[in-house]
Design an enzyme around this catalytic site. Sequence first.
Site, short mmCIF file in Angstrom:
data_model
loop_
_atom_site.label_atom_id
_atom_site.label_comp_id
_atom_site.label_asym_id
_atom_site.label_seq_id
_atom_site.Cartn_x
_atom_site.Cartn_y
_atom_site.Cartn_z
N LYS A 1 2.72 -3.24 6.42
CA LYS A 1 2.97 -3.44 4.98
C LYS A 1 4.46 -3.23 4.68
O LYS A 1 5.05 -3.99 3.90
CB LYS A 1 2.13 -2.46 4.16
CG LYS A 1 0.63 -2.74 4.17
CD LYS A 1 0.27 -4.01 3.43
CE LYS A 1 -1.24 -4.16 3.23
NZ LYS A 1 -1.60 -5.45 2.63
N SER B 1 0.84 -1.20 0.00
CA SER B 1 0.00 0.00 0.00
C SER B 1 0.87 1.24 0.00
O SER B 1 2.00 1.23 0.54
CB SER B 1 -0.87 -0.01 1.26
OG SER B 1 -1.42 1.27 1.49
N TYR C 1 -0.90 -0.06 10.11
CA TYR C 1 -1.12 -0.75 8.82
C TYR C 1 0.06 -0.49 7.89
O TYR C 1 0.60 -1.43 7.28
CB TYR C 1 -2.42 -0.24 8.23
CG TYR C 1 -2.74 -0.65 6.82
CD1 TYR C 1 -3.25 -1.91 6.52
CD2 TYR C 1 -2.58 0.26 5.76
CE1 TYR C 1 -3.59 -2.26 5.22
CE2 TYR C 1 -2.91 -0.08 4.46
CZ TYR C 1 -3.41 -1.34 4.19
OH TYR C 1 -3.75 -1.67 2.91
#
Length: 203
Positions: free
Chosen positions: A155, A127, A151
């Site tokens: 990632k 992402s 998050y």
Amino acid sequence: MHILIIGAGGMIGRKLAATLGRSGSLGDHAITRMTLADVAAPPVPAGISVPVEALAADISESRAAEALAAFRADVIFHLAAIVSGEAERNFDLGYRVNLDGTRALLEAIRREGSRQAYIPRFVFSSSIAVYGSPFPDPIPDDYVLAPLTSYGVQKAMSELLLADYSRRGFVDGIGIRLPTIVIRPGAPNAAASGFFSGILREP
Ligand SMILES: NC(=O)c1ccc[n+]([C@@H]2O[C@H](COP(=O)([O-])OP(=O)(O)OC[C@H]3O[C@@H](n4cnc5c(N)ncnc54)[C@H](O)[C@@H]3O)[C@@H](O)[C@H]2O)c1
């Protein structure tokens, strides 16, 4: 060629499964079999010419990764994730699925390959959350990763794992830093960027 899609019940997973299943090929290779996995068995898209198996597998549970690696799929799309907003709210779950689950998959593939040669193409959905802000436009390939969310950190760490497992020859890995993909059909999910879809979909 055998394709395994993990996270096949999600927005991108469903579209990918339908597109690959209908075309029957990936690049120059005919797809002979598809395995679709998600926490609950994902739907099999209609109008598919390729043999498909759909199964439930939670990558955060022990043995699930081994079971998936045992399929020895030629190409693995790893799309399973706890999305950004939820990973921020639920710290434990985000790390368990997004980081530990990804490592468990890579480890299971490495162990599978230590028994009998196996180096699958491993496509990881990363992402743009790996970047902090502000960032230049365009962002160069070597721009420093300074994520601002759990998050994004999960990632970024998974990208590093993927790079190392690729360097060591355990997988043929590629990570793709996806931007916000709109419009998400149906109910909103817990992605922090979900408002983009909301602006366009809700009216
Ligand atoms: N959609 C976007 O805008 C966007 C942007 C950047 C990155 N991504 C990444 O792309 C991938 C797919 O995104 P999406 O929009 O389809 O998300 P989604 O939430 O629709 O799909 C993710 C899927 O992962 C599954 N999953 C969650 N935990 C799991 C577990 N423990 N075991 C197995 N499956 C599990 C979910 O059930 C879900 O079906 C994700 O990795 C996401 O982080 C998406």
